[in-house]
Design a protein around this motif. Structure first.
Motif, PDB file in Angstrom:
ATOM      1  N   ARG A  10       0.866  -1.173   0.000  1.00  0.00           N
ATOM      2  CA  ARG A  10       0.000   0.000   0.000  1.00  0.00           C
ATOM      3  C   ARG A  10       0.906   1.227   0.000  1.00  0.00           C
ATOM      4  NH1 ARG A  10      -5.130  -0.056   2.343  1.00  0.00           N
ATOM      5  NH2 ARG A  10      -4.573  -2.007   3.349  1.00  0.00           N
ATOM      6  N   TYR A  11       0.731   2.070  -1.011  1.00  0.00           N
ATOM      7  CA  TYR A  11       1.551   3.287  -1.059  1.00  0.00           C
ATOM      8  C   TYR A  11       0.953   4.347  -0.146  1.00  0.00           C
ATOM      9  CZ  TYR A  11       4.365   1.586  -4.971  1.00  0.00           C
ATOM     10  OH  TYR A  11       5.227   0.881  -5.761  1.00  0.00           O
ATOM     11  N   ARG A  12       1.806   5.321   0.197  1.00  0.00           N
ATOM     12  CA  ARG A  12       1.296   6.481   0.947  1.00  0.00           C
ATOM     13  C   ARG A  12       0.151   7.069   0.156  1.00  0.00           C
ATOM     14  NH1 ARG A  12       6.515   7.091   2.686  1.00  0.00           N
ATOM     15  NH2 ARG A  12       7.126   7.899   0.659  1.00  0.00           N
ATOM     16  N   GLY A  13      -0.909   7.375   0.814  1.00  0.00           N
ATOM     17  CA  GLY A  13      -2.104   7.822   0.107  1.00  0.00           C
ATOM     18  C   GLY A  13      -3.129   6.698   0.079  1.00  0.00           C
ATOM     19  N   GLY A  14      -2.668   5.474   0.396  1.00  0.00           N
ATOM     20  CA  GLY A  14      -3.608   4.375   0.593  1.00  0.00           C
ATOM     21  C   GLY A  14      -3.802   3.457  -0.598  1.00  0.00           C
ATOM     22  N   PHE A  15      -3.181   3.787  -1.741  1.00  0.00           N
ATOM     23  CA  PHE A  15      -3.410   2.956  -2.919  1.00  0.00           C
ATOM     24  C   PHE A  15      -2.755   1.576  -2.767  1.00  0.00           C
ATOM     25  CE2 PHE A  15      -2.843   1.246  -7.100  1.00  0.00           C
ATOM     26  CZ  PHE A  15      -4.057   1.525  -7.680  1.00  0.00           C
ATOM     27  N   GLU A  16      -3.547   0.531  -2.993  1.00  0.00           N
ATOM     28  CA  GLU A  16      -3.026  -0.833  -2.870  1.00  0.00           C
ATOM     29  C   GLU A  16      -2.504  -1.320  -4.207  1.00  0.00           C
ATOM     30  OE1 GLU A  16      -6.060  -3.366  -0.945  1.00  0.00           O
ATOM     31  OE2 GLU A  16      -4.352  -3.919   0.321  1.00  0.00           O
ATOM     32  N   ALA A  17      -1.194  -1.344  -4.357  1.00  0.00           N
ATOM     33  CA  ALA A  17      -0.587  -1.724  -5.632  1.00  0.00           C
ATOM     34  C   ALA A  17      -0.442  -3.235  -5.765  1.00  0.00           C
ATOM     35  CB  ALA A  17       0.757  -1.051  -5.795  1.00  0.00           C
ATOM     36  N   LEU A  18      -0.292  -3.941  -4.644  1.00  0.00           N
ATOM     37  CA  LEU A  18      -0.231  -5.410  -4.670  1.00  0.00           C
ATOM     38  C   LEU A  18      -1.107  -5.956  -3.549  1.00  0.00           C
ATOM     39  CD1 LEU A  18       3.594  -6.115  -5.200  1.00  0.00           C
ATOM     40  CD2 LEU A  18       1.779  -6.316  -6.906  1.00  0.00           C
ATOM     41  N   GLY A  35       0.441  -7.529 -17.426  1.00  0.00           N
ATOM     42  CA  GLY A  35      -0.761  -6.893 -16.898  1.00  0.00           C
ATOM     43  C   GLY A  35      -0.797  -5.461 -17.409  1.00  0.00           C
ATOM     44  N   HIS A  36      -1.977  -4.847 -17.286  1.00  0.00           N
ATOM     45  CA  HIS A  36      -2.134  -3.477 -17.780  1.00  0.00           C
ATOM     46  C   HIS A  36      -1.237  -2.517 -17.016  1.00  0.00           C
ATOM     47  CE1 HIS A  36      -5.370  -4.637 -20.333  1.00  0.00           C
ATOM     48  NE2 HIS A  36      -6.078  -5.124 -19.320  1.00  0.00           N
ATOM     49  N   SER A  37      -1.111  -1.329 -17.561  1.00  0.00           N
ATOM     50  CA  SER A  37      -0.408  -0.264 -16.863  1.00  0.00           C
ATOM     51  C   SER A  37      -1.101  -0.031 -15.511  1.00  0.00           C
ATOM     52  CB  SER A  37      -0.461   0.987 -17.728  1.00  0.00           C
ATOM     53  OG  SER A  37       0.127   2.042 -17.053  1.00  0.00           O
ATOM     54  N   GLY A  38      -0.305   0.031 -14.451  1.00  0.00           N
ATOM     55  CA  GLY A  38      -0.876   0.238 -13.116  1.00  0.00           C
ATOM     56  C   GLY A  38      -1.238  -1.042 -12.384  1.00  0.00           C
ATOM     57  N   ALA A  39      -1.020  -2.201 -13.018  1.00  0.00           N
ATOM     58  CA  ALA A  39      -1.405  -3.480 -12.409  1.00  0.00           C
ATOM     59  C   ALA A  39      -0.505  -3.867 -11.233  1.00  0.00           C
ATOM     60  CB  ALA A  39      -1.380  -4.588 -13.463  1.00  0.00           C
ATOM     61  N   GLY A  40       0.682  -3.268 -11.165  1.00  0.00           N
ATOM     62  CA  GLY A  40       1.580  -3.562 -10.052  1.00  0.00           C
ATOM     63  C   GLY A  40       2.885  -4.226 -10.445  1.00  0.00           C
ATOM     64  N   LYS A  41       3.168  -4.282 -11.741  1.00  0.00           N
ATOM     65  CA  LYS A  41       4.368  -4.978 -12.233  1.00  0.00           C
ATOM     66  C   LYS A  41       5.661  -4.377 -11.661  1.00  0.00           C
ATOM     67  CE  LYS A  41       3.344  -4.111 -16.613  1.00  0.00           C
ATOM     68  NZ  LYS A  41       2.094  -3.342 -16.430  1.00  0.00           N
ATOM     69  N   SER A  42       5.799  -3.066 -11.790  1.00  0.00           N
ATOM     70  CA  SER A  42       7.025  -2.423 -11.286  1.00  0.00           C
ATOM     71  C   SER A  42       7.136  -2.574  -9.783  1.00  0.00           C
ATOM     72  CB  SER A  42       7.026  -0.924 -11.591  1.00  0.00           C
ATOM     73  OG  SER A  42       6.988  -0.718 -12.956  1.00  0.00           O
ATOM     74  N   THR A  43       6.013  -2.465  -9.123  1.00  0.00           N
ATOM     75  CA  THR A  43       6.028  -2.592  -7.664  1.00  0.00           C
ATOM     76  C   THR A  43       6.545  -3.976  -7.273  1.00  0.00           C
ATOM     77  OG1 THR A  43       4.181  -1.052  -7.497  1.00  0.00           O
ATOM     78  CG2 THR A  43       4.605  -2.455  -5.578  1.00  0.00           C
ATOM     79  N   LEU A  51      13.813  -1.719  -3.035  1.00  0.00           N
ATOM     80  CA  LEU A  51      13.564  -0.329  -3.415  1.00  0.00           C
ATOM     81  C   LEU A  51      12.236   0.106  -2.796  1.00  0.00           C
ATOM     82  CD1 LEU A  51      14.667  -0.505  -7.155  1.00  0.00           C
ATOM     83  CD2 LEU A  51      15.886   0.572  -5.261  1.00  0.00           C
ATOM     84  N   GLU A  52      11.393  -0.882  -2.508  1.00  0.00           N
ATOM     85  CA  GLU A  52      10.165  -0.673  -1.739  1.00  0.00           C
ATOM     86  C   GLU A  52      10.078  -1.802  -0.729  1.00  0.00           C
ATOM     87  OE1 GLU A  52       8.082   1.791  -1.958  1.00  0.00           O
ATOM     88  OE2 GLU A  52       8.554   2.654  -3.932  1.00  0.00           O
ATOM     89  N   ARG A  53       9.335  -1.556   0.347  1.00  0.00           N
ATOM     90  CA  ARG A  53       9.094  -2.620   1.320  1.00  0.00           C
ATOM     91  C   ARG A  53       7.618  -2.994   1.299  1.00  0.00           C
ATOM     92  NH1 ARG A  53      12.785  -3.854   5.136  1.00  0.00           N
ATOM     93  NH2 ARG A  53      14.692  -2.616   5.110  1.00  0.00           N
TER      94      ARG A  53
HETATM   95  P1  ADP Z   1       2.769  -1.177 -13.487  1.00  0.00           P
HETATM   96  O1  ADP Z   1       4.249  -1.362 -13.429  1.00  0.00           O
HETATM   97  O2  ADP Z   1       2.024  -2.456 -13.704  1.00  0.00           O
HETATM   98  O3  ADP Z   1       2.344  -0.114 -14.449  1.00  0.00           O
HETATM   99  P2  ADP Z   1       3.106  -0.007 -10.869  1.00  0.00           P
HETATM  100  O4  ADP Z   1       3.613  -1.034  -9.954  1.00  0.00           O
HETATM  101  O5  ADP Z   1       4.050   1.001 -11.413  1.00  0.00           O
HETATM  102  O6  ADP Z   1       2.288  -0.700 -12.042  1.00  0.00           O
HETATM  103  O7  ADP Z   1       1.962   0.818 -10.146  1.00  0.00           O
HETATM  104  C1  ADP Z   1       0.835   0.198  -9.530  1.00  0.00           C
HETATM  105  C2  ADP Z   1      -0.033   1.271  -8.928  1.00  0.00           C
HETATM  106  O8  ADP Z   1       0.644   1.870  -7.820  1.00  0.00           O
HETATM  107  C3  ADP Z   1      -0.352   2.402  -9.889  1.00  0.00           C
HETATM  108  O9  ADP Z   1      -1.705   2.769  -9.710  1.00  0.00           O
HETATM  109  C4  ADP Z   1       0.562   3.511  -9.457  1.00  0.00           C
HETATM  110  O10 ADP Z   1      -0.021   4.769  -9.698  1.00  0.00           O
HETATM  111  C5  ADP Z   1       0.743   3.264  -7.979  1.00  0.00           C
HETATM  112  N1  ADP Z   1       2.074   3.692  -7.530  1.00  0.00           N
HETATM  113  C6  ADP Z   1       3.261   3.255  -8.019  1.00  0.00           C
HETATM  114  N2  ADP Z   1       4.291   3.826  -7.378  1.00  0.00           N
HETATM  115  C7  ADP Z   1       3.746   4.646  -6.456  1.00  0.00           C
HETATM  116  C8  ADP Z   1       4.280   5.522  -5.449  1.00  0.00           C
HETATM  117  N3  ADP Z   1       5.600   5.650  -5.273  1.00  0.00           N
HETATM  118  N4  ADP Z   1       3.400   6.204  -4.670  1.00  0.00           N
HETATM  119  C9  ADP Z   1       2.066   6.068  -4.835  1.00  0.00           C
HETATM  120  N5  ADP Z   1       1.494   5.246  -5.746  1.00  0.00           N
HETATM  121  C10 ADP Z   1       2.321   4.562  -6.548  1.00  0.00           C
END
Ligand code: ADP
Ligand code: ADP
Length: 224
Positions: A10-18, A35-43, A51-53
């Motif tokens: 969960r990122y700051r702001g509450g968004f659940e990325a995984l 997965g689509h953009s925003g699916a959580g791949k980079s996370t 780089l993230e916990r």
């Molecule tokens: P993908 O790589 O599949 O496009 P990400 O892992 O980059 O997905 O992002 C997943 C979700 O988390 C997105 O909605 C993105 O906006 C949000 N997100 C990613 N990094 C951060 C961050 N540092 N702070 C807040 N939200 C983030």
């Protein structure tokens, strides 16, 4: 080699990325994360070198529970995880040789060893003839191969690539994937985030599919 147990991010702001991610990746596996953009791949990728916990659950890399790693041990972890980015993040005021040498120089590798390792890495990506060139004079595919050489110069057991072919045409993308297959062949674990489904489909490797932070499919692949 890599294990996710009940991982939530969960990122700051509450968004659940995984969300509640469980998975296991063996040594020498090549795995795509799609997965689509925003699916959580980079996370997902960013949790592996810390780089993230995770907000919940745990990530285990090479038998080490990352939540127990002390701050001072993080550089050691990152040395074992090579990273490749879509925009390759090369230094444009340094030569190809200097870019690839940088990770070794930062950690104080002896001069002669640096030369040997850099040339071995450049040889692997077929760029030995460009060691004195500046990145700006190279094609996009060549720049990405420099990024790959820099990632493997420390001979990490794990290689992560985030959309490594995002800026490349299909032929160059295929070439980059062949390089990853070669790394896999020598026992390196390769994890690639990509939404290029055509390319992924042709390689017949394992594919993890994320949707809104959940693992919705884990196709084991058909490759020998
Ligand atoms: P993908 O790589 O599949 O496009 P990400 O892992 O980059 O997905 O992002 C997943 C979700 O988390 C997105 O909605 C993105 O906006 C949000 N997100 C990613 N990094 C951060 C961050 N540092 N702070 C807040 N939200 C983030
Ligand atoms: P040396 O074993 O003398 O250090 P090299 O650095 O040229 O010689 O590596 C020897 C072989 O080790 C490579 O050809 C490759 O097959 C394998 N190898 C081990 N780890 C890696 C890595 N991270 N990247 C690429 N090749 C690796």
């Amino acid at each position: 080699m890599i294990r996710f147990e009940g991982v939530n991010k969960r990122y700051r702001g509450g968004f659940e990325a995984l969300r509640n991610l469980d998975l296991e990746i063996g040594q020498g596996e090549m795995v795509f994360v799609t997965g689509h953009s925003g699916a959580g791949k980079s996370t997902l990728l960013r949790l592996i070198p810390l780089l993230e916990r995770p907000s919940q659950g745990r990530v285990v890399v090479g038998g080490i529970d990352l939540s127990r790693l002390r701050k001072g041990q993080i550089p050691q972890l990152r040395r074992r995880v090579g990273m490749i980015f879509q925009d390759h993040r090369l230094l444009f005021d340094r030569t190809v040789y200097e870019n690839v040498a940088l990770p070794l120089i930062i950690r104080g590798t002896p001069h002669r060893e640096v030369g040997r390792r850099v040339r071995a890495a450049l040889d692997k990506v077929n760029l030995l003839n460009k060691e004195r060139a500046y990145p700006i004079t190279l094609s996009g595919g060549e720049q990405q191969r420099v990024g790959i050489a820099r990632a493997v110069v420390s001979r990490p057991p794990v290689l992560l690539a985030d959309e490594p072919t995002g800026n490349l045409d299909p032929a160059l993308s295929a070439e980059i994937m062949q390089l990853f297959l070669e790394f896999r062949r020598v026992g390196i674990t390769v994890i690639i985030a990509s939404h290029d489904l055509d390319l992924i489909g042709r390689l017949r490797q394992r594919v993890l599919t994320l949707e809104q932070g959940r693992l919705i499919d884990d196709w084991q692949g058909a490759a020998a």
